[in-house]
Design an enzyme around this catalytic site. Structure first.
Site, mmCIF file in Angstrom:
data_model
loop_
_atom_site.group_PDB
_atom_site.id
_atom_site.type_symbol
_atom_site.label_atom_id
_atom_site.label_comp_id
_atom_site.label_asym_id
_atom_site.label_seq_id
_atom_site.Cartn_x
_atom_site.Cartn_y
_atom_site.Cartn_z
ATOM 1 N N SER A 146 1.050 -0.304 9.245
ATOM 2 C CA SER A 146 2.252 0.467 9.611
ATOM 3 C C SER A 146 2.345 0.589 11.127
ATOM 4 O O SER A 146 1.318 0.572 11.819
ATOM 5 C CB SER A 146 2.150 1.875 9.018
ATOM 6 O OG SER A 146 3.179 2.694 9.529
ATOM 7 N N TYR A 159 -3.072 9.602 7.531
ATOM 8 C CA TYR A 159 -2.435 8.358 7.073
ATOM 9 C C TYR A 159 -2.360 7.360 8.236
ATOM 10 O O TYR A 159 -2.706 6.180 8.083
ATOM 11 C CB TYR A 159 -1.046 8.673 6.529
ATOM 12 C CG TYR A 159 -0.157 7.473 6.311
ATOM 13 C CD1 TYR A 159 -0.237 6.712 5.156
ATOM 14 C CD2 TYR A 159 0.801 7.107 7.274
ATOM 15 C CE1 TYR A 159 0.596 5.613 4.964
ATOM 16 C CE2 TYR A 159 1.632 6.019 7.090
ATOM 17 C CZ TYR A 159 1.532 5.266 5.933
ATOM 18 O OH TYR A 159 2.354 4.174 5.747
ATOM 19 N N LYS A 163 -4.066 3.543 8.756
ATOM 20 C CA LYS A 163 -3.330 2.318 9.071
ATOM 21 C C LYS A 163 -3.894 1.648 10.338
ATOM 22 O O LYS A 163 -3.875 0.423 10.459
ATOM 23 C CB LYS A 163 -1.836 2.628 9.209
ATOM 24 C CG LYS A 163 -1.184 3.072 7.886
ATOM 25 C CD LYS A 163 -1.284 1.983 6.815
ATOM 26 C CE LYS A 163 -0.421 2.233 5.604
ATOM 27 N NZ LYS A 163 -0.445 1.133 4.624
HETATM 28 P P1 NAP Z 1 7.443 2.663 -2.207
HETATM 29 O O1 NAP Z 1 8.796 2.063 -2.142
HETATM 30 O O2 NAP Z 1 7.312 4.123 -2.454
HETATM 31 O O3 NAP Z 1 6.645 1.836 -3.321
HETATM 32 C C1 NAP Z 1 5.374 2.161 -3.618
HETATM 33 C C2 NAP Z 1 4.813 1.201 -4.673
HETATM 34 O O4 NAP Z 1 3.426 1.453 -4.713
HETATM 35 C C3 NAP Z 1 5.346 1.428 -6.074
HETATM 36 O O5 NAP Z 1 5.511 0.176 -6.702
HETATM 37 C C4 NAP Z 1 4.239 2.234 -6.737
HETATM 38 O O6 NAP Z 1 4.296 2.058 -8.135
HETATM 39 C C5 NAP Z 1 3.017 1.618 -6.076
HETATM 40 N N1 NAP Z 1 1.788 2.395 -6.011
HETATM 41 C C6 NAP Z 1 1.626 3.663 -5.560
HETATM 42 N N2 NAP Z 1 0.322 4.021 -5.634
HETATM 43 C C7 NAP Z 1 -0.358 2.944 -6.122
HETATM 44 C C8 NAP Z 1 -1.719 2.693 -6.422
HETATM 45 N N3 NAP Z 1 -2.655 3.621 -6.246
HETATM 46 N N4 NAP Z 1 -2.069 1.477 -6.901
HETATM 47 C C9 NAP Z 1 -1.111 0.528 -7.090
HETATM 48 N N5 NAP Z 1 0.186 0.702 -6.839
HETATM 49 C C10 NAP Z 1 0.564 1.917 -6.357
HETATM 50 O O7 NAP Z 1 6.593 2.389 -0.876
HETATM 51 P P2 NAP Z 1 6.852 1.395 0.359
HETATM 52 O O8 NAP Z 1 7.591 2.130 1.394
HETATM 53 O O9 NAP Z 1 7.357 0.099 -0.134
HETATM 54 O O10 NAP Z 1 5.349 1.234 0.913
HETATM 55 C C11 NAP Z 1 4.612 0.052 0.731
HETATM 56 C C12 NAP Z 1 3.617 -0.097 1.864
HETATM 57 O O11 NAP Z 1 4.326 -0.137 3.101
HETATM 58 C C13 NAP Z 1 2.585 1.031 1.999
HETATM 59 O O12 NAP Z 1 1.351 0.471 2.380
HETATM 60 C C14 NAP Z 1 3.135 1.874 3.143
HETATM 61 O O13 NAP Z 1 2.110 2.572 3.822
HETATM 62 C C15 NAP Z 1 3.720 0.767 4.010
HETATM 63 N N6 NAP Z 1 4.711 1.235 4.971
HETATM 64 C C16 NAP Z 1 5.896 1.773 4.569
HETATM 65 C C17 NAP Z 1 6.820 2.185 5.529
HETATM 66 C C18 NAP Z 1 8.163 2.754 5.164
HETATM 67 O O14 NAP Z 1 8.850 3.252 6.073
HETATM 68 N N7 NAP Z 1 8.586 2.713 3.912
HETATM 69 C C19 NAP Z 1 6.512 2.062 6.886
HETATM 70 C C20 NAP Z 1 5.290 1.520 7.263
HETATM 71 C C21 NAP Z 1 4.397 1.108 6.289
HETATM 72 P P3 NAP Z 1 3.567 3.065 -9.204
HETATM 73 O O15 NAP Z 1 4.123 4.410 -8.967
HETATM 74 O O16 NAP Z 1 3.903 2.460 -10.518
HETATM 75 O O17 NAP Z 1 2.102 2.956 -8.909
#
Ligand code: NAP
Length: 255
Positions: A146, A159, A163
């Site tokens: 991130s 968090y 990262k």
């Molecule tokens: P999201 O849309 O909330 O999706 C999260 C996904 O993770 C869902 O499919 C969820 O499904 C799954 N999940 C949650 N806990 C899990 C576990 N313990 N084991 C396996 N699957 C799990 O999240 P996102 O924003 O796409 O985030 C994805 C990645 O991007 C993360 O690493 C996050 O830190 C990173 N990121 C996001 C942002 C942002 O702004 N969105 C920015 C920087 C980095 P279930 O509920 O079925 O498990």
């Protein structure tokens, strides 16, 4: 569509791939020809993601995998390895953030959960997949970190540190994986509109505050991340390893 493309013949694992960034990455890898294995904790979400990708003609398997559980990770790898006996691409995308607030309020339980899921599970998933990449003659590993790993978010202290650790993990693994013809890189998204970032993007006031640090003046979409993942998965990046690529609309990104 799925039978031709720069990832044709490759098998890809993407964790946490039933929605958000993981789903968009799985979809693009599939559109470019890879056979993708999607997963997350909820069976209903896995079924929905698999059906949606199949409808697009993407080669896809899906199963439940909570990345913090060793038996789930091993089953995921076994399922992927069944496809052709080896694995080419791993995108470690799952992360949690159980606390939101001043860092000095973070307790032991929250620290353990964050480091176990975001850092240790990512490392072990990689370690457990490497023998199958060696069977393929090489591969590409990606850790989704991130922008918070470079510039910690004030209310997401632990968090953010997890990262930063993933950026370090990329660097630390690079020589050992290079000797096995496996590349390892990080992908650092900025603010991307998903369930995960709801607190930052759900109302116009919060979003306007966020945009003060985004030169491109918009939050990202999951698809904005997927093209970079496909590039890192492909031979187009064959001399690129040990790096973390920030996809942020221009946010500041230095350690
Ligand atoms: P999201 O849309 O909330 O999706 C999260 C996904 O993770 C869902 O499919 C969820 O499904 C799954 N999940 C949650 N806990 C899990 C576990 N313990 N084991 C396996 N699957 C799990 O999240 P996102 O924003 O796409 O985030 C994805 C990645 O991007 C993360 O690493 C996050 O830190 C990173 N990121 C996001 C942002 C942002 O702004 N969105 C920015 C920087 C980095 P279930 O509920 O079925 O498990």
């Amino acid at each position: 569509m799925a039978s031709s493309g720069r990832l044709s013949g490759k098998v890809a694992i993407v964790t946490a791939s039933t929605e958000g960034i993981g789903f968009a990455i799985a979809r693009q890898l599939g559109q470019e020809g890879a056979h993708v294995v999607v997963s997350s904790r909820s069976e209903a979400k896995v079924d929905k993601a698999v059906n949606s990708l199949k409808q697009e003609g993407i080669l896809v398997n899906g199963l439940v995998c909570h990345v913090g559980k060793e038996d789930h990770r091993l089953k995921l790898i076994e399922e992927a390895a069944k496809i052709k006996g080896s694995i080419d691409i791993l995108v470690s995308n799952a992360a949690v953030n159980p606390v939101f607030g001043p860092m000095l309020n973070t307790d032991d339980k929250a620290w353990s959960k964050i480091m176990d899921l975001n850092v240790k599970a990512s490392f072990f998933l990689c370690k457990e997949t490497v023998p199958y990449m060696e069977k393929a003659g090489g591969g590409s590993v990606m850790f989704v970190t991130s922008i918070a790993g470079y510039q910690p978010f004030s209310l997401l202290g632990a968090y953010s540190v997890s990262k930063t650790a993933l950026i370090g993990l990329v660097k630390a693994l690079t020589p050992e994986l290079a000797s096995r013809n496996i590349r390892v890189n990080g992908i650092a998204p900025g603010i991307i509109k998903t369930n995960f970032s709801q607190a930052l993007t759900s109302d116009p006031e919060a979003e306007a505050k966020v945009l003060e640090s985004v030169p491109m003046q918009r939050v990202g979409k999951p698809e904005d991340i997927a093209g970079t993942a496909a590039f890192l998965a492909s031979d187009d990046s064959k001399y690129l390893t040990g790096e973390t690529i920030c996809i942020t609309g221009g946010m500041a990104s230095r350690l």
